[in-house]
Scaffold this motif. Sequence first.
Motif, PDB file in Angstrom:
ATOM      1  N   GLU A 195       7.977  -3.910   5.545  1.00  0.00           N
ATOM      2  CA  GLU A 195       9.175  -3.097   4.860  1.00  0.00           C
ATOM      3  C   GLU A 195       8.594  -1.819   4.179  1.00  0.00           C
ATOM      4  OE1 GLU A 195      12.097  -4.039   0.988  1.00  0.00           O
ATOM      5  OE2 GLU A 195       9.893  -5.010   1.001  1.00  0.00           O
ATOM      6  N   VAL A 196       9.401  -0.810   4.521  1.00  0.00           N
ATOM      7  CA  VAL A 196       8.831   0.537   4.263  1.00  0.00           C
ATOM      8  C   VAL A 196       9.906   1.071   3.251  1.00  0.00           C
ATOM      9  CG1 VAL A 196       7.983   2.784   4.983  1.00  0.00           C
ATOM     10  CG2 VAL A 196       7.453   0.708   6.278  1.00  0.00           C
ATOM     11  N   ILE A 197       9.589   1.546   2.120  1.00  0.00           N
ATOM     12  CA  ILE A 197      10.349   2.341   1.056  1.00  0.00           C
ATOM     13  C   ILE A 197       9.894   3.538   0.958  1.00  0.00           C
ATOM     14  CG2 ILE A 197      11.352   2.178  -1.148  1.00  0.00           C
ATOM     15  CD1 ILE A 197      10.878  -0.877  -1.126  1.00  0.00           C
ATOM     16  N   ILE A 198      10.490   4.596   1.001  1.00  0.00           N
ATOM     17  CA  ILE A 198      10.381   6.013   0.703  1.00  0.00           C
ATOM     18  C   ILE A 198      10.306   6.252  -0.822  1.00  0.00           C
ATOM     19  CG2 ILE A 198      11.026   8.386   0.869  1.00  0.00           C
ATOM     20  CD1 ILE A 198      12.458   7.717   3.699  1.00  0.00           C
ATOM     21  N   LEU A 199       9.529   6.535  -1.377  1.00  0.00           N
ATOM     22  CA  LEU A 199       9.307   6.770  -2.877  1.00  0.00           C
ATOM     23  C   LEU A 199       9.843   8.249  -3.182  1.00  0.00           C
ATOM     24  CD1 LEU A 199       5.850   5.020  -3.425  1.00  0.00           C
ATOM     25  CD2 LEU A 199       8.055   3.988  -3.559  1.00  0.00           C
ATOM     26  N   ASN A 200      11.208   8.301  -3.285  1.00  0.00           N
ATOM     27  CA  ASN A 200      11.742   9.578  -3.365  1.00  0.00           C
ATOM     28  C   ASN A 200      11.185  10.204  -4.572  1.00  0.00           C
ATOM     29  OD1 ASN A 200      13.569   9.332  -1.324  1.00  0.00           O
ATOM     30  ND2 ASN A 200      14.828   7.983  -2.164  1.00  0.00           N
ATOM     31  N   GLU A 201      11.095   9.981  -5.621  1.00  0.00           N
ATOM     32  CA  GLU A 201      10.586  10.673  -7.111  1.00  0.00           C
ATOM     33  C   GLU A 201       9.048  11.141  -6.584  1.00  0.00           C
ATOM     34  OE1 GLU A 201      11.234  12.579 -10.358  1.00  0.00           O
ATOM     35  OE2 GLU A 201      12.709  11.441  -9.259  1.00  0.00           O
ATOM     36  N   GLU A 202       8.297  10.378  -6.100  1.00  0.00           N
ATOM     37  CA  GLU A 202       7.055  10.628  -5.986  1.00  0.00           C
ATOM     38  C   GLU A 202       6.585  11.536  -4.672  1.00  0.00           C
ATOM     39  OE1 GLU A 202       3.779   7.504  -5.712  1.00  0.00           O
ATOM     40  OE2 GLU A 202       5.206   6.362  -6.778  1.00  0.00           O
TER      41      GLU A 202
ATOM     42  N   MET B 174       0.882  -1.097   0.068  1.00  0.00           N
ATOM     43  CA  MET B 174       0.034   0.032   0.074  1.00  0.00           C
ATOM     44  C   MET B 174       0.991   1.261   0.149  1.00  0.00           C
ATOM     45  SD  MET B 174      -1.550   0.161   3.820  1.00  0.00           S
ATOM     46  CE  MET B 174      -1.230  -1.601   4.219  1.00  0.00           C
ATOM     47  N   LYS B 175       0.348   2.339  -0.320  1.00  0.00           N
ATOM     48  CA  LYS B 175       1.070   3.320  -0.677  1.00  0.00           C
ATOM     49  C   LYS B 175       0.371   4.776   0.177  1.00  0.00           C
ATOM     50  CE  LYS B 175       2.377   4.317  -4.913  1.00  0.00           C
ATOM     51  NZ  LYS B 175       2.358   4.989  -6.177  1.00  0.00           N
ATOM     52  N   GLY B 176       1.246   5.460   0.945  1.00  0.00           N
ATOM     53  CA  GLY B 176       0.616   6.613   1.860  1.00  0.00           C
ATOM     54  C   GLY B 176       1.685   7.452   2.091  1.00  0.00           C
ATOM     55  N   ILE B 177       1.251   8.699   2.587  1.00  0.00           N
ATOM     56  CA  ILE B 177       2.091   9.917   2.998  1.00  0.00           C
ATOM     57  C   ILE B 177       2.260   9.868   4.590  1.00  0.00           C
ATOM     58  CG2 ILE B 177       2.251  12.109   2.734  1.00  0.00           C
ATOM     59  CD1 ILE B 177       0.303  12.135   0.232  1.00  0.00           C
ATOM     60  N   ILE B 178       3.370   9.946   5.030  1.00  0.00           N
ATOM     61  CA  ILE B 178       3.676  10.112   6.493  1.00  0.00           C
ATOM     62  C   ILE B 178       3.180  11.555   6.674  1.00  0.00           C
ATOM     63  CG2 ILE B 178       5.473  10.461   8.205  1.00  0.00           C
ATOM     64  CD1 ILE B 178       7.179   8.750   6.488  1.00  0.00           C
TER      65      ILE B 178
ATOM     66  N   VAL C 160       5.373   7.052   0.776  1.00  0.00           N
ATOM     67  CA  VAL C 160       5.956   5.615   1.191  1.00  0.00           C
ATOM     68  C   VAL C 160       5.086   4.511   0.832  1.00  0.00           C
ATOM     69  CG1 VAL C 160       7.228   6.347   3.463  1.00  0.00           C
ATOM     70  CG2 VAL C 160       4.940   5.701   3.430  1.00  0.00           C
ATOM     71  N   SER C 161       5.851   3.165   0.597  1.00  0.00           N
ATOM     72  CA  SER C 161       5.294   2.232   0.063  1.00  0.00           C
ATOM     73  C   SER C 161       5.513   1.250   1.314  1.00  0.00           C
ATOM     74  CB  SER C 161       5.833   1.388  -1.179  1.00  0.00           C
ATOM     75  OG  SER C 161       5.287   0.229  -1.601  1.00  0.00           O
ATOM     76  N   ILE C 162       4.605   0.455   2.095  1.00  0.00           N
ATOM     77  CA  ILE C 162       4.528  -0.215   2.785  1.00  0.00           C
ATOM     78  C   ILE C 162       3.947  -1.782   2.677  1.00  0.00           C
ATOM     79  CG2 ILE C 162       3.569  -0.499   5.374  1.00  0.00           C
ATOM     80  CD1 ILE C 162       2.857   2.586   5.305  1.00  0.00           C
ATOM     81  N   SER C 163       4.709  -2.606   2.760  1.00  0.00           N
ATOM     82  CA  SER C 163       4.604  -4.050   2.544  1.00  0.00           C
ATOM     83  C   SER C 163       4.715  -4.820   3.747  1.00  0.00           C
ATOM     84  CB  SER C 163       5.336  -4.470   1.136  1.00  0.00           C
ATOM     85  OG  SER C 163       4.866  -5.624   0.986  1.00  0.00           O
ATOM     86  N   GLY C 164       3.960  -5.149   4.333  1.00  0.00           N
ATOM     87  CA  GLY C 164       4.287  -6.067   5.450  1.00  0.00           C
ATOM     88  C   GLY C 164       5.075  -5.232   6.664  1.00  0.00           C
TER      89      GLY C 164
ATOM     90  N   ILE D 195      10.067   0.169  11.842  1.00  0.00           N
ATOM     91  CA  ILE D 195       9.841  -0.346  10.523  1.00  0.00           C
ATOM     92  C   ILE D 195      10.104   0.570   9.303  1.00  0.00           C
ATOM     93  CG2 ILE D 195       8.240  -2.098  11.295  1.00  0.00           C
ATOM     94  CD1 ILE D 195       6.169  -0.657   9.649  1.00  0.00           C
ATOM     95  N   PHE D 196      10.210   1.955   9.873  1.00  0.00           N
ATOM     96  CA  PHE D 196      10.517   3.130   8.694  1.00  0.00           C
ATOM     97  C   PHE D 196      11.993   3.423   8.756  1.00  0.00           C
ATOM     98  CE2 PHE D 196       6.052   3.358   9.356  1.00  0.00           C
ATOM     99  CZ  PHE D 196       5.363   4.036   8.292  1.00  0.00           C
TER     100      PHE D 196
END
Length: 70
Positions: A45-52, A1-5, A39-43, A28-29
Amino acid sequence: MKGIIDRFEGNIVVVEIDGKTKDFPKDIFPRNADVGDVVSISGTEVIILNEETKNLRKEIEDLMDDVWED
């Protein structure tokens, strides 16, 4: 899932996902996560989507410029 902090509250990170907020454990961040990051959150695992994140910040900046334009 994708969201904004949205914010940090102690050991919790509040993320806005589809207009609603959800709490996640801060550990987890990535350490460099910041308010406004997309950010993309999968279980656990959190990845910052820098370009977005960059595009979103630019879009907000442009909107603010339009509002404050004389």
